[in-house]
Design a protein around this motif. Sequence first.
Motif, PDB file in Angstrom:
ATOM      1  N   ARG A 105       0.839  -1.198   0.000  1.00 46.89           N
ATOM      2  CA  ARG A 105       0.000   0.000   0.000  1.00 46.89           C
ATOM      3  C   ARG A 105       0.876   1.251   0.000  1.00 46.89           C
ATOM      4  N   PRO A 133      -1.007   7.092  -5.318  1.00 45.44           N
ATOM      5  CA  PRO A 133      -2.096   7.572  -4.457  1.00 45.44           C
ATOM      6  C   PRO A 133      -2.276   9.087  -4.501  1.00 45.44           C
ATOM      7  N   ARG A 157      -5.905   8.130  -2.014  1.00 41.38           N
ATOM      8  CA  ARG A 157      -6.619   6.862  -1.843  1.00 41.38           C
ATOM      9  C   ARG A 157      -5.907   5.756  -2.620  1.00 41.38           C
ATOM     10  N   LEU A 213      -4.122   1.718  -2.773  1.00 42.12           N
ATOM     11  CA  LEU A 213      -4.629   0.362  -2.595  1.00 42.12           C
ATOM     12  C   LEU A 213      -4.896   0.080  -1.116  1.00 42.12           C
ATOM     13  N   GLU A 244      -8.071   0.495  -2.053  1.00 39.14           N
ATOM     14  CA  GLU A 244      -9.191   1.232  -2.639  1.00 39.14           C
ATOM     15  C   GLU A 244      -9.107   1.132  -4.172  1.00 39.14           C
ATOM     16  N   PRO A 245     -10.234   1.154  -4.865  1.00 41.52           N
ATOM     17  CA  PRO A 245     -10.222   0.980  -6.322  1.00 41.52           C
ATOM     18  C   PRO A 245      -9.953   2.256  -7.110  1.00 41.52           C
ATOM     19  N   ASP A 246      -9.689   3.382  -6.417  1.00 43.34           N
ATOM     20  CA  ASP A 246      -9.605   4.673  -7.107  1.00 43.34           C
ATOM     21  C   ASP A 246      -8.517   4.730  -8.175  1.00 43.34           C
ATOM     22  N   HIS A 257      -9.910   3.030 -11.283  1.00 43.59           N
ATOM     23  CA  HIS A 257     -10.925   3.852 -11.934  1.00 43.59           C
ATOM     24  C   HIS A 257     -10.275   5.023 -12.672  1.00 43.59           C
ATOM     25  N   ASP A 297      -7.531  -7.077  -4.428  1.00 45.43           N
ATOM     26  CA  ASP A 297      -8.719  -6.490  -3.797  1.00 45.43           C
ATOM     27  C   ASP A 297      -9.212  -5.285  -4.587  1.00 45.43           C
ATOM     28  N   ALA A 298      -8.295  -4.396  -4.944  1.00 40.41           N
ATOM     29  CA  ALA A 298      -8.675  -3.188  -5.678  1.00 40.41           C
ATOM     30  C   ALA A 298      -9.277  -3.536  -7.028  1.00 40.41           C
ATOM     31  N   ARG A 328     -12.801  -4.941  -6.581  1.00 40.06           N
ATOM     32  CA  ARG A 328     -13.729  -3.865  -6.209  1.00 40.06           C
ATOM     33  C   ARG A 328     -14.000  -2.917  -7.372  1.00 40.06           C
TER      34      ARG A 328
END
Length: 224
Positions: free
Chosen positions: A52, A139, A145, A147, A149-151, A154, A178-179, A182
Motif C-alpha cells: 500500500r 495515491p 486513496r 490500494l 481502494e479501487p480509485d 478507476h 482487492d482493488a 472492487r
Amino acid sequence: MQLAVLDLAGTTMADDGLVLAALRAGLRAVRVRVDGPGYPALDRQARSTMDRSAITVLGELLDGDMYRARRAHAAFTEYLTVAADDGRVRPVPGAPEALDALRAAGLKVALTCGFDPALRDRLVVALGFEAQVDLLLSPADVDGRGLPEPDLLHAAARRAGTETSRTAVAGDATADIDAAVRAGAGLVIGVRGGAHGEPRLRAAGADAVIDSVAELPPLLGLPS
C-alpha cells in the motif's frame, strides 16, 4: 481488453528486498531500532502491508505518529532514489518485452504504485520504462486513496478512455487483487514471487496466477 494496469514494485520492477530495506532506512531515521527485540513484529507488519501507500505503511508502523512518519518517508524516498542513481533498480526479467507486446497489440499500459509521483517517475526512468507505458499513477493522483481502494484503477481506466470491465490488472499483492475486484476489472491476475503467495492471491479473488508478468501477453492470447 483495452488497458493493462500493472503494479510497479515486485511485479514489473524487481524488488529483491529493496523496498523493505528502504522501509528499514526510514525507521532508522526516526530512531526505531531494526536490530532490537521489537523489530521482528514490525518486520512482519511491514511485509504484510508494504503493497500500500508508503506513507500509510510508515504511519501504521509508527502507531499513527504522522510527524515521524513523514520524516521516515523522506529517508525511505532518499534510499530508493540513491538506489536508482546507483543502478540497483532493474526490471523483472521479461517485463520490458511484456510491455512492448501489450502495446503492440493495441492495449494501453498503466503502472501503479504506492510511491510519491517524483520517486515513481525516477524509478520508471531508471527502469527504462518511460517510453513503454502510457500512464503512471500513485495515491497522490487520487487524493491519497491508494490500494486496496479501487480509485487508482478507476482513474487509469478513465484516463485511458475505457471501462474497468475492459481492463486487465496484474499485481503481486492482495491489495492489487482487492482493488481490481472492487473496481470490476475484466481480468484479475496475481503474480507469484512478490509480496504474497498464490493461496492469498487466489483467496483475494485472482482469476489466474502467473509466475511472472512476462507470462501476461500469452495469458491474454497475445504474441510474447
